[in-house]
Design an enzyme around this catalytic site. Structure first.
Site, PDB file in Angstrom:
ATOM      1  N   GLU A 108      -3.022 -12.863  20.814  1.00 32.27           N
ATOM      2  CA  GLU A 108      -3.604 -12.905  19.840  1.00 32.27           C
ATOM      3  C   GLU A 108      -4.899 -12.479  19.592  1.00 32.27           C
ATOM      4  O   GLU A 108      -5.461 -11.706  18.656  1.00 32.27           O
ATOM      5  CB  GLU A 108      -3.593 -14.594  18.992  1.00 32.27           C
ATOM      6  N   GLU A 109      -5.855 -12.648  20.680  1.00 31.32           N
ATOM      7  CA  GLU A 109      -7.168 -12.287  20.990  1.00 31.32           C
ATOM      8  C   GLU A 109      -7.186 -10.670  20.732  1.00 31.32           C
ATOM      9  O   GLU A 109      -7.992 -10.136  19.983  1.00 31.32           O
ATOM     10  CB  GLU A 109      -7.704 -12.743  22.057  1.00 31.32           C
ATOM     11  N   ARG A 110      -6.117 -10.121  21.307  1.00 34.97           N
ATOM     12  CA  ARG A 110      -6.002  -8.624  21.307  1.00 34.97           C
ATOM     13  C   ARG A 110      -5.580  -7.973  20.119  1.00 34.97           C
ATOM     14  O   ARG A 110      -6.116  -6.820  19.749  1.00 34.97           O
ATOM     15  CB  ARG A 110      -5.125  -8.133  22.657  1.00 34.97           C
TER      16      ARG A 110
END
Ligand SMILES: Cc1cc2nc3c(=O)[nH]c(=O)nc-3n(C[C@H](O)[C@H](O)[C@H](O)COP(=O)(O)OP(=O)(O)OC[C@H]3O[C@@H](n4cnc5c(N)ncnc54)[C@H](O)[C@@H]3O)c2cc1C
Length: 341
Positions: free
Chosen positions: A197-199
């Site tokens: 999700e961060e990426r």
């Protein structure tokens, strides 16, 4: 381990809206309208970097204590993965949580922690045993007012000025063992899932800034006259901008495809890594090429393009550097050397 498929509907009891990930992606894209990189990044740490593992794998008690107030905005979260000696090589972190009765005693420290100077709690990756590095780690919800936590300094950066980045030390910090998210020893795996999700967030976030950089540069280059004609009227200028716009549209398509697959519950590690890699490279190329057409004005603090040039440089480093993305993509392509061959 729990399956990848995750229903956001289960979060309504903690204050969530029960919407799927595409809504989160839409918010992330819209946040790109803020004319800087730092505020969207700081918000993203709360929504897409420090909380997904807790939402997916945390106990009801932990979600009530840390997730619910993070969703309502009453508590600020930060993510403690990187350390002074461990950034790209997450498995090599040194921070240790030793078991003492029903508690953990944490010693070590974290580096580059976004929101770290003001956070109420940290999603903290620690070693909970001396075993193999991929199965000896746990993610722990760490209240930042616990005795033994010191925010040593706010790091001065070349960009992202409106987001604080802290170095933090832990000395005999005591937390209940029940603060471990999910299964003890699964922290590395949970963090790799959380990184998805961060990426994705990082890749979604650059779409509007890319659009703006190109549009602003067209407007400026049309207005600015040199050698008797607008800068824009040089073919090398408008062809370059057309190339960049084309690259942007390709990135947008890949990002939307990754989001759609993620909503269906698929593992998008490879595609999200590709999107993050391309996003980092494209913001660097676009901010650099566009800044050039602003001449001296591009080198001042007065225009957005110079801020984008500074802020967006982080995309190729934070959340896993470009080379880390390439290593992940290679693993999926089965192109890495085999041990012993
Ligand atoms: C502003 C900012 C905010 C951040 N926020 C957070 C946060 O909130 N939480 C958190 O945990 N971390 C955070 N980070 C840390 C970030 O994730 C790391 O900086 C990043 O993972 C790189 O680690 P490193 O800085 O230790 O670089 P290193 O690991 O020392 O790597 C140095 C360089 O080596 C190269 N490299 C890496 N792997 C390979 C390879 N396999 N082959 C060839 N070259 C390679 C890359 O170019 C890399 O940039 C933040 C960093 C910054 C600058």
């Amino acid at each position: 381990m729990q399956p990848m498929v995750f229903s956001f509907e289960t979060l309504t009891e903690y204050g969530g809206l029960g919407l799927d990930y595409s809504y989160s992606a839409a918010v992330a894209e819209e946040l790109g309208n803020i004319n800087c990189g730092a505020i969207p990044m700081a918000i993203g740490v709360q929504t897409d970097m420090a909380t997904p593992a807790l939402a997916k794998f945390g106990s009801d008690k932990l979600k009530k204590e840390f997730l619910a107030p993070s969703i309502s905005g009453d508590k600020v979260a930060c993510l403690g993965v990187s350390e002074v000696g461990s950034g790209s090589d997450v498995a090599s972190i040194k921070t240790k949580a030793a078991r003492k009765g029903d508690d953990l005693i944490i010693n070590g420290g974290k580096m580059w922690t976004t929101n770290g100077a003001q956070a109420d709690w940290m999603c903290c990756l620690v070693n909970t045993s001396d075993g193999k590095p991929h199965v000896n780690k746990s993610l722990v919800c760490l209240p930042m007012d616990s005795p033994g936590i010191t925010v040593a300094k706010k790091i001065e950066k070349i960009g992202m000025w409106s987001s604080d980045t802290a170095q933090i030390f832990f000395e005999d910090v005591r937390v209940p063992r029940s603060h471990i998210i999910g299964e003890e020893g699964q922290g590395f795996t949970y963090q790799m899932i959380q990184f998805q999700e961060e990426r994705l967030y990082a890749a979604i976030l650059v779409l509007v800034p890319l659009e703006k950089m190109i549009a602003d540069t067209i407007a400026y280059a049309r207005d600015r006259k040199i050698f008797g004609k607008p800068v824009l009227d040089n073919q090398t200028v408008h062809f370059t901008l057309a190339e960049l716009q084309t690259e942007l549209e390709l990135l947008r398509s890949a990002v939307y495809r990754a989001v759609a697959l993620y909503v269906k519950g698929q593992d998008v590690t490879k595609l999200a890594s590709m999107c993050k890699l391309k996003a980092g490279r494209l913001v660097r190329e676009t901010s650099d090429k566009c800044l050039q057409y602003w001449g001296g004005m591009g080198f001042t603090q007065d225009v957005l393009i110079s801020r984008m040039y500074r802020d967006m440089r982080l995309v190729s480093i934070g959340g896993g550097a470009d080379e880390v993305m390439l290593s992940i993509i290679c693993k999926f392509m089965d192109t890495l050397p085999k041990p012993g061959k």
